[in-house]
Design a protein around this motif. Structure first.
Motif, PDB file in Angstrom:
ATOM      1  N   ILE A 287       0.839  -1.201   0.000  1.00  0.00           N
ATOM      2  CA  ILE A 287       0.000   0.000   0.000  1.00  0.00           C
ATOM      3  C   ILE A 287       0.872   1.248   0.000  1.00  0.00           C
ATOM      4  CG2 ILE A 287      -1.646   1.319   1.398  1.00  0.00           C
ATOM      5  CD1 ILE A 287      -2.805  -1.368   2.327  1.00  0.00           C
ATOM      6  N   GLY A 288       1.988   1.197   0.725  1.00  0.00           N
ATOM      7  CA  GLY A 288       2.910   2.326   0.724  1.00  0.00           C
ATOM      8  C   GLY A 288       3.438   2.634  -0.663  1.00  0.00           C
ATOM      9  N   GLN A 289       3.723   1.592  -1.468  1.00  0.00           N
ATOM     10  CA  GLN A 289       4.168   1.806  -2.845  1.00  0.00           C
ATOM     11  C   GLN A 289       3.057   2.425  -3.688  1.00  0.00           C
ATOM     12  OE1 GLN A 289       6.059  -1.699  -4.573  1.00  0.00           O
ATOM     13  NE2 GLN A 289       6.679  -2.388  -2.530  1.00  0.00           N
ATOM     14  N   ILE A 290       1.823   2.016  -3.441  1.00  0.00           N
ATOM     15  CA  ILE A 290       0.698   2.592  -4.185  1.00  0.00           C
ATOM     16  C   ILE A 290       0.567   4.082  -3.893  1.00  0.00           C
ATOM     17  CG2 ILE A 290      -1.824   2.556  -4.431  1.00  0.00           C
ATOM     18  CD1 ILE A 290      -1.725  -0.423  -3.757  1.00  0.00           C
ATOM     19  N   LEU A 291       0.764   4.460  -2.641  1.00  0.00           N
ATOM     20  CA  LEU A 291       0.523   5.840  -2.230  1.00  0.00           C
ATOM     21  C   LEU A 291       1.638   6.798  -2.638  1.00  0.00           C
ATOM     22  CD1 LEU A 291      -0.993   5.332   1.343  1.00  0.00           C
ATOM     23  CD2 LEU A 291      -2.182   5.828  -0.792  1.00  0.00           C
ATOM     24  N   GLU A 292       2.765   6.256  -3.128  1.00  0.00           N
ATOM     25  CA  GLU A 292       3.841   7.131  -3.596  1.00  0.00           C
ATOM     26  C   GLU A 292       3.356   7.926  -4.804  1.00  0.00           C
ATOM     27  OE1 GLU A 292       7.238   4.794  -4.413  1.00  0.00           O
ATOM     28  OE2 GLU A 292       7.580   4.193  -2.318  1.00  0.00           O
ATOM     29  N   GLY A 293       3.352   9.231  -4.667  1.00  0.00           N
ATOM     30  CA  GLY A 293       2.872  10.092  -5.738  1.00  0.00           C
ATOM     31  C   GLY A 293       1.372  10.295  -5.734  1.00  0.00           C
ATOM     32  N   VAL A 294       0.665   9.614  -4.843  1.00  0.00           N
ATOM     33  CA  VAL A 294      -0.796   9.764  -4.753  1.00  0.00           C
ATOM     34  C   VAL A 294      -1.163  10.718  -3.625  1.00  0.00           C
ATOM     35  CG1 VAL A 294      -2.965   8.560  -4.243  1.00  0.00           C
ATOM     36  CG2 VAL A 294      -1.272   7.507  -5.749  1.00  0.00           C
ATOM     37  N   VAL A 295      -0.482  10.606  -2.497  1.00  0.00           N
ATOM     38  CA  VAL A 295      -0.786  11.430  -1.324  1.00  0.00           C
ATOM     39  C   VAL A 295       0.367  12.387  -1.077  1.00  0.00           C
ATOM     40  CG1 VAL A 295      -1.258  11.428   1.151  1.00  0.00           C
ATOM     41  CG2 VAL A 295      -2.215   9.638  -0.293  1.00  0.00           C
TER      42      VAL A 295
END
Length: 731
Positions: A287-295
Motif C-alpha cells: 500500500i505504501g508503494q501505491i501511495l507514492e505520488g498519490v498522497v
C-alpha cells in the motif's frame, strides 16, 4: 518481501445497467452511512441476514439514465478477516457464498481520505476478489484542512479501478458515483499482491482440492471472477480468516478442504511462527508503494481535531465536558419538549371529546375512548421527548464526539471487566435492548460478548422513558425552569443508576460466569465534522416510524386486550371501582398484590407490571385505561398525574369522611413513585429482549438467568427504597 504488480490492463465486464446489485463496504466512521443515505434517500429498508441475524440496509438508487440499482450496505470492517458475525456476513456476501443474497455485480468501497493507508487495507483485499470495484474518496475537505492532498487520477491508474470524489452530504454530492455506477462497462482491477513461495504452494494445493469437488461454492458470471474468488477463499481458509463452520443459508466448505486448510496452517505455524504479522506488514508495504505520488502531505502543525481533543480527552476536563453534555441533553428533553407535548395532549383530548359527542353510548364507544385513545394517546404524548433524546444522540455521533465518549468510558468499563467495544452495544441499549444485544456481534471475544449481553438490559431503553416521565411528573408536578431542572436531575439519576448496576454486575460476572482473558481494545477516532443533517433527519424519521408502528400495533393491541380484561365480566349494578376490582385484570392484580405490597404497590400497579412485560411503555397506557374505566371519562395528562398522587387505599374513604386524609393513605405517593421507578430501572420487563438474548447466546439458560437475577435485583432495590424511605419519614 512480496511485491505487487499490474501485469495486464484492467478488464471490463459488460452487463445491463438496469438491475445491477452493488455492495457498499468501508471502515467504520468513513462516511459510508452518509453516502448510502445520499444514494437511496428514503428508498431503503432494514433487514437481517438469516442464520446470524446481522442487521443490514438495502436501498434503491437511481442511475444517470433513470435505471434502478440495488445497494446493499454491508457492516463496517477494517479487513476481510472474519472475527465476528457481522464481518463474516461481509465476507460471505462478497465471495458469493450466501444463498439468500443476490449476486454482487460490483463493490463500492468508501475510503477516508484522512487515513487513506488504513482504508486501502480493506480496499486492496476487496480488489483481489476479482469483482469490479469503484473507490469513493470521502472526507476530502477534512483531509485538506489537515494538509493532505490526494491525487484521485493517480490512484485510479495504479490500481486499475474507477475512483470518484464525493464531497458533501446531499443527493447532488453522489452524482459522480451515480455516473460511475451507470457506466456500460465496469472495470475489474488486475492488481494483486504476490505471496511468498511457501504460501503460494499451499494456496495452489488448496485451490486444486476445491476444484476437485462438484459442489458449487460460489455464484459467478465470469470464469475469471470465479477463479479469483476461489483463490481468495483458499487463502482465507489457510489463514483462518474464513470461518470453517456451517451457517444457515451459507454454502459450507467441504470437510476435506477444511482439514487440509487446518493442516497447512499448522505447518506454517511450525515453519514461520510470525507469518501472520509478516503478511500484514507486506500488505502495508504494498500500500505504501501505491501511495507514492498519490498522497502529498503539507506539515501545518496540529490539526483542528488534535487541538479539540487536547481538551476533550484531557484526563480531568474530559469528565466535566461529558457531564455537561449529558446534563444539557437531559435538561433539553424536558424543556424543549413541553410545547409539542401540550399540543399532542390537546389533540388527543379534542379527539376524545368530539368522538364522545358524536358516537352513541355503548360498548364500542367505551372501547374506542377508554381503550384505544386512552392507551395509545397516553404513549404518543411522550413522542417529542423520545425524539429529542435521539436527536441529540444522533448529533453527537454525527459530529464525532460519541467516539470520544467511547474512548473516555473505556477506562471505566475496563475496570469493571467490560470491553471497550461494549460501549456501542450498551449505548444502543438506551434506544432498545434488542438492537443493543444484536450489536454485540462486533465483539470478537465470546467472553466479552456474553458479559455485555447479560448486563445490557439495564441500560434504560426508550420504552422505559414514558414510564419515567409520567412518574417524575407526579413527583415534581410543577412547570418552569426550576421544575425542569429537578426533573432532568432525577431522570439523569435513573439513567446513571442503571449504568452503575450494569457495571457492578459486569464486574461480578467477569469474576464468575464470564471468566476469561480480556481482548485488547483498539479503535480509530474520527475527525470532528459538521453535523450531517440529512443523516440525522433520516435516523430520527426511522425512530419516529418505529415508535408509531409500535403504537399502532403492539400498544394498540394490548390496550384493547387490557380494556377488555378491565371491563369484563360486566357487573351492571356495581360501581366503577367494584367493576374494576372484580374484572379479570383486577383479580390478576389482587393475586400478586401481597408480593408487591412491601414495595408500596397496590393491585392497580400490579396490573401495570403484568401488562408491561410485553412492552415497558404499556405501563403508561395501562394506568391511563385503569383510571379512565374507573372514572368513566378521558383523563388529561395533568389529571392522570394527579390521580397517581391522590389515589387512595381501602381505609381512605373513612378517613376522608372524618376530614383527616393524610398522604400516608394515598396509594401512589412520591415515595411509591420513586420505588416504582427504581423497580423499572432494574427489571427485565420485555419478552422480546429475552427472545433475542436466547437467539444470540444460542441457549435458553442465559435468558432465564437474566430474567431471574434482574427481577430479583429490581425487587430487592425497590423494597429497600420504599422501606428505608418509610423509616426516614418520606411518604
Amino acid at each position: 518481501m512480496s511485491d505487487h504488480r499490474q501485469s495486464e490492463p484492467a478488464t471490463g465486464i459488460e452487463m445491463p445497467a438496469r438491475g445491477r446489485v452493488f455492495a457498499l463496504v468501508g471502515n467504520p466512521n468513513c462516511g459510508k452511512t452518509t453516502l448510502f443515505n445520499a444514494l437511496t434517500g428514503l428508498r431503503q429498508k432494514v433487514g437481517n441476514y438469516a442464520g446470524v441475524t446481522v442487521d443490514c440496509k438495502v436501498g434503491e438508487a437511481i442511475g444517470l439514465h433513470g435505471e434502478r440499482f440495488k445497494v446493499i450496505d454491508l457492516p463496517g470492517a477494517y479487513s476481510l478477516a472474519a472475527r465476528s458475525p457481522d464481518e463474516t456476513v461481509m465476507q460471505d456476501v462478497l465471495l458469493g457464498r450466501r444463498e439468500d443474497v443476490p449476486h454482487i455485480d460490483a463493490v463500492i468501497c468508501v475510503l477516508d481520505a484522512t487515513i487513506l493507508e488504513r482504508s486501502l487495507y480493506l480496499a486492496t483485499q476487496v480488489i483481489e476478489i476479482g469483482l469490479p470495484v469503484i473507490l469513493v474518496l470521502k472526507m476530502l475537505d477534512v483531509a485538506a484542512d489537515d494538509g493532505i492532498r490526494v491525487d484521485a487520477e493517480a490512484l485510479a491508474q495504479k490500481l486499475g479501478v474507477t475512483v470518484v470524489k464525493v464531497e458533501g452530504d446531499g443527493a447532488k454530492s453522489a452524482l459522480p458515483l451515480r455516473i460511475a455506477m451507470s457506466a456500460a462497462t465496469l472495470e475489474v482491477s488486475p492488481w494483486h499482491r504476490h505471496e511468498t513461495e511457501q504460501f503460494r504452494g499451499y494456496e495452489a494445493e488448496l485451490v486444486a482440492l476445491l476444484e476437485s469437488f462438484d459442489t458449487v461454492l460460489f455464484v459467478s458470471r465470469e470464469a475469471r471472477e470465479f477463479s479469483r474468488q476461489r483463490k481468495v477463499s483458499a487463502r482465507m481458509m489457510i489463514t483462518g480468516d474464513a470461518p470453517l463452520y456451517p451457517r444457515a443459508k451459507v454454502t459450507a466448505f467441504p470437510a476435506e478442504a477444511e482439514h487440509a486448510a487446518l493442516r497447512m496452517r499448522h505447518a506454517l505455524d511450525t515453519a514461520e511462527p510470525d507469518w501472520r504479522e509478516r503478511r500484514i506488514a507486506e500488505r502495508y508495504a504494498a500500500i505504501g508503494q501505491i501511495l507514492e505520488g498519490v498522497v502529498r502531505h503539507r506539515d501545518e502543525g496540529p490539526t483542528l481535531t488534535d487541538r479539540i481533543d487536547k481538551v476533550v480527552l484531557h484526563l480531568v476536563w474530559c469528565w466535566a465536558i461529558l457531564a455537561l453534555v449529558l446534563g444539557t441533553v437531559f435538561y433539553s428533553v424536558f424543556w424543549l419538549a413541553q410545547w409539542p407535548m401540550d399540543g399532542i395532549e390537546w389533540l388527543v383530548n379534542a379527539a376524545s371529546g368530539w368522538l364522545g359527542e358524536v358516537l352513541p353510548p355503548g360498548v364500542l364507544t367505551n372501547l374506542l375512548l377508554d381503550g384505544v385513545l386512552a392507551g395509545v394517546g397516553a404513549v404518543l404524548i411522550f413522542l417529542p421527548q423520545i425524539l429529542l433524546l435521539f436527536f441529540f444522540l444522533a448529533l453527537l455521533e454525527s459530529t464525532g464526539y460519541l467516539s470520544r465518549a467511547t474512548f473516555i468510558l473505556d477506562r471505566v468499563m475496563s475496570a469493571f471487566g467490560l470491553h471497550g467495544r461494549s460501549f456501542i452495544p450498551l449505548l444502543s441499549g438506551f434506544a432498545c435492548a434488542i438492537p443493543g444485544i444484536m450489536a454485540t456481534r462486533t465483539i470478537e471475544s465470546s467472553r466479552d460478548r456474553l458479559a455485555t449481553i447479560l448486563v445490557l438490559p439495564w441500560m434504560s431503553c426508550s420504552a422505559r422513558l414514558p414510564v419515567y416521565l409520567l412518574l417524575i411528573a407526579a413527583v415534581y408536578p410543577g412547570t418552569g425552569a426550576s421544575a425542569a431542572l429537578q426533573k432532568a436531575g432525577l431522570l439523569l439519576f435513573l439513567y446513571f443508576l442503571g449504568i452503575a448496576g450494569a457495571l457492578g454486575a459486569a464486574w461480578f460476572f467477569s469474576k464468575t460466569v464470564a471468566q476469561g482473558k480480556r481482548a485488547p481494545f483498539l479503535m480509530e477516532l474520527p475527525h470532528y465534522h459538521r453535523p450531517h443533517w440529512k443523516q440525522v433527519g433520516l435516523e430520527l424519521w426511522d425512530k419516529c416510524r418505529t415508535f408509531l408502528r409500535n403504537a399502532g400495533t403492539i400498544i394498540l393491541a394490548m390496550a384493547i386486550v387490557l380494556w377488555a380484561l378491565l371491563s369484563y365480566p360486566a357487573k351492571p349494578d356495581a360501581s366503577a371501582s367494584e367493576q374494576l376490582e372484580g374484572s379479570v385484570a383486577g383479580q390478576m392484580g389482587k393475586f400478586i398484590e401481597p408480593a408487591i405490597k412491601p414495595l408500596g404497590f397496590d393491585w392497580k400497579v400490579g396490573v401495570g407490571l403484568i401488562a408491561s412485560f410485553g412492552a415497558r411503555e404499556v405501563f403508561v397506557s395501562t394506568m391511563n385505561i385503569i383510571y379512565n374505566v374507573e372514572s368513566g371519562a378521558a383523563l388529561e395528562r395533568s389529571e392522570a398525574q394527579l390521580h397517581l398522587k391522590s389515589d387512595f387505599g381501602p381505609h381512605a374513604a373513612a378517613e376522608r369522611s372524618q376530614g383527616k386524609v393524610t398522604r400516608q393513605a394515598y396509594g401512589l405517593t412520591p415515595l411509591t413513585c420513586v420505588s416504582l421507578m427504581v423497580f423499572y430501572v432494574f427489571a427485565l420487563q420485555c419478552m422480546s429482549t429475552l427472545a433475542v438474548a436466547g437467539r444470540e447466546t444460542r441457549s435458553l439458560r442465559w435468558p432465564l438467568f437474566m430474567l431471574f437475577y434482574m427481577t430479583g435485583t429490581a425487587y430487592v432495590a425497590s423494597l429497600l427504597v420504599y422501606q428505608i424511605g418509610k423509616l426516614l419519614g418520606y411518604v
